[in-house]
Design a protein around this motif. Sequence first.
Motif, PDB file in Angstrom:
ATOM      1  N   ILE A 275       0.659  -1.122  -0.022  1.00  0.00           N
ATOM      2  CA  ILE A 275       0.141   0.083   0.059  1.00  0.00           C
ATOM      3  C   ILE A 275       0.803   1.221   0.077  1.00  0.00           C
ATOM      4  N   SER A 276       1.965   1.223   0.734  1.00  0.00           N
ATOM      5  CA  SER A 276       2.828   2.393   1.120  1.00  0.00           C
ATOM      6  C   SER A 276       3.388   2.865  -0.437  1.00  0.00           C
ATOM      7  N   LEU A 277       4.131   1.946  -1.018  1.00  0.00           N
ATOM      8  CA  LEU A 277       4.655   2.343  -2.129  1.00  0.00           C
ATOM      9  C   LEU A 277       4.042   2.975  -3.286  1.00  0.00           C
ATOM     10  N   PRO A 278       2.696   2.582  -3.833  1.00  0.00           N
ATOM     11  CA  PRO A 278       1.942   3.250  -4.658  1.00  0.00           C
ATOM     12  C   PRO A 278       1.328   4.694  -4.298  1.00  0.00           C
ATOM     13  N   ALA A 279       1.078   4.735  -2.929  1.00  0.00           N
ATOM     14  CA  ALA A 279       0.586   5.895  -2.325  1.00  0.00           C
ATOM     15  C   ALA A 279       1.660   6.923  -2.254  1.00  0.00           C
ATOM     16  N   SER A 280       2.864   6.711  -2.078  1.00  0.00           N
ATOM     17  CA  SER A 280       3.919   7.856  -1.854  1.00  0.00           C
ATOM     18  C   SER A 280       4.385   8.044  -3.445  1.00  0.00           C
ATOM     19  N   SER A 281       4.114   7.217  -4.425  1.00  0.00           N
ATOM     20  CA  SER A 281       4.571   7.522  -5.827  1.00  0.00           C
ATOM     21  C   SER A 281       3.268   8.520  -6.250  1.00  0.00           C
ATOM     22  N   LEU A 282       2.255   8.119  -6.056  1.00  0.00           N
ATOM     23  CA  LEU A 282       1.169   8.945  -6.471  1.00  0.00           C
ATOM     24  C   LEU A 282       1.427  10.602  -5.717  1.00  0.00           C
ATOM     25  N   ALA A 283       1.883  10.504  -4.473  1.00  0.00           N
ATOM     26  CA  ALA A 283       1.993  11.835  -4.041  1.00  0.00           C
ATOM     27  C   ALA A 283       3.218  12.526  -4.578  1.00  0.00           C
ATOM     28  N   GLY A 304       5.599  12.145   2.605  1.00  0.00           N
ATOM     29  CA  GLY A 304       6.314  11.826   3.786  1.00  0.00           C
ATOM     30  C   GLY A 304       5.689  10.674   4.674  1.00  0.00           C
ATOM     31  N   PHE A 305       4.314  10.813   4.892  1.00  0.00           N
ATOM     32  CA  PHE A 305       3.677   9.585   5.598  1.00  0.00           C
ATOM     33  C   PHE A 305       3.971   8.382   4.928  1.00  0.00           C
ATOM     34  N   PHE A 306       3.782   8.044   3.717  1.00  0.00           N
ATOM     35  CA  PHE A 306       3.950   6.719   3.293  1.00  0.00           C
ATOM     36  C   PHE A 306       5.385   6.126   3.112  1.00  0.00           C
ATOM     37  N   ILE A 307       6.006   7.311   2.579  1.00  0.00           N
ATOM     38  CA  ILE A 307       7.725   6.945   2.207  1.00  0.00           C
ATOM     39  C   ILE A 307       8.269   6.588   3.778  1.00  0.00           C
ATOM     40  N   ALA A 308       7.707   7.453   4.918  1.00  0.00           N
ATOM     41  CA  ALA A 308       8.263   6.671   6.288  1.00  0.00           C
ATOM     42  C   ALA A 308       7.872   4.922   6.342  1.00  0.00           C
ATOM     43  N   HIS A 309       6.337   4.925   6.099  1.00  0.00           N
ATOM     44  CA  HIS A 309       5.789   3.535   6.102  1.00  0.00           C
ATOM     45  C   HIS A 309       6.845   2.580   5.125  1.00  0.00           C
ATOM     46  N   TRP A 310       7.020   3.050   4.011  1.00  0.00           N
ATOM     47  CA  TRP A 310       7.878   2.193   3.286  1.00  0.00           C
ATOM     48  C   TRP A 310       9.086   1.960   3.736  1.00  0.00           C
ATOM     49  N   ASN A 311       9.785   3.009   4.098  1.00  0.00           N
ATOM     50  CA  ASN A 311      11.500   2.827   4.549  1.00  0.00           C
ATOM     51  C   ASN A 311      11.650   2.059   5.813  1.00  0.00           C
ATOM     52  N   ILE A 312      10.670   2.298   6.761  1.00  0.00           N
ATOM     53  CA  ILE A 312      10.793   1.365   7.773  1.00  0.00           C
ATOM     54  C   ILE A 312      10.574   0.023   7.833  1.00  0.00           C
ATOM     55  N   LEU A 313       9.384  -0.268   7.116  1.00  0.00           N
ATOM     56  CA  LEU A 313       8.834  -1.584   6.911  1.00  0.00           C
ATOM     57  C   LEU A 313      10.041  -2.349   5.888  1.00  0.00           C
TER      58      LEU A 313
END
Length: 384
Positions: A275-283, A304-313
Amino acid sequence: MFSKFADGLTGAAIPLLAATLTRDPILIAIQANLFMLPWLLFAIPIGALLDRLNRRSAMLMVQLSRVLIGAALATLIITGQMSLLWLAILTFIFGVSEVVYDTATQSAIPSLLSDKQLEKGNSRLQIADTVMQGFVGVPLGGFLFASIAFIPFLGVSACYLVAIFLVLSISANSLQPKVDPNASKRPALQEEIKEGLSYLWNQKVLLRLVLTTGFIGFCYSMGQATQVLFILDHLKVPEANYGWVLVPLGVGALIGAFTSARFSERLGRSTALSISLPASSLALLLCGLAPNTYWFMAACFIEGFFIAHWNILLMSTYHAMIPNEIFGRIHGARRTIVWGLMPIGGLLGGLLAKIDLTLPLIIGGSMASVIAFSAIRFIRSIRT
């Protein structure tokens, strides 16, 4: 925390300094990506060395070099000798130091945390980094540069000097993996590099994850290489407010860091990643479509919200998948791919910005979205 505060200061001050030396989008893009170029050139051998050498000692040497880089930048500005060439050289050296420091710290995390602690540990690290870099360092760096250009770089040297004493407080061997009883008989460095590359090549799920991240990074670099010009010249933001425009990125990243572990627990790590990767790309695409500063700041918050999710996970996934005794080599190899593609993307972004300052973000965001959505099924299938 002091290191990330210093990173925030340079994250604002160096692009602004480059923009005072040239308004050519291609030169700005090249300058922006010189920080990433060392990952392409040195990440694998440095990663292999850090599987052998004491990681704490490497971190100390890097922090000392950063103290000197900050002092050199301040001196060149004060004496009026600063040029785009000097900035490029010092940015590249700074990038080399980042390769060493990042590889050493990421390699040390599995030595300090159990598998069950990885997501909490990575999220807390992200929280501290975001607060000091995004909330404090970047806004203050932009404001100080607009006031007195050399002050942020003196601040950089002071922060890294404090960081040296903090690293000295860490036990010399606490950052090392378990000692191999046959370590004295270990193969030559080039053989260990081949071993790490072979491991990455044969782990097809890991390799595909690295390649997917690499192509997304290429698109992000394309979009953000000339972002300073997009903000200053397209959105018409004054230099003193440059850092404040990027604060929502930090706000989103902070909230994302706080919620990533719970998000992962509720949905599962792989589903949360998908979920995080497509959401951050759309942002990223939304940033390029911004008709005004407020739209851009809102898109930055989502990014920033979804990139943080992506990076941490993602880092938790890597820590769980890669044996710690070869983590430095694998980390170096994957960063060679991921961050090594970024200078190429950045140069392409500079060429697009010559046509229109919105094109790098729009095309980069569109390409990233296509790649991210096409990878959803694969990412959901990952099991560590």
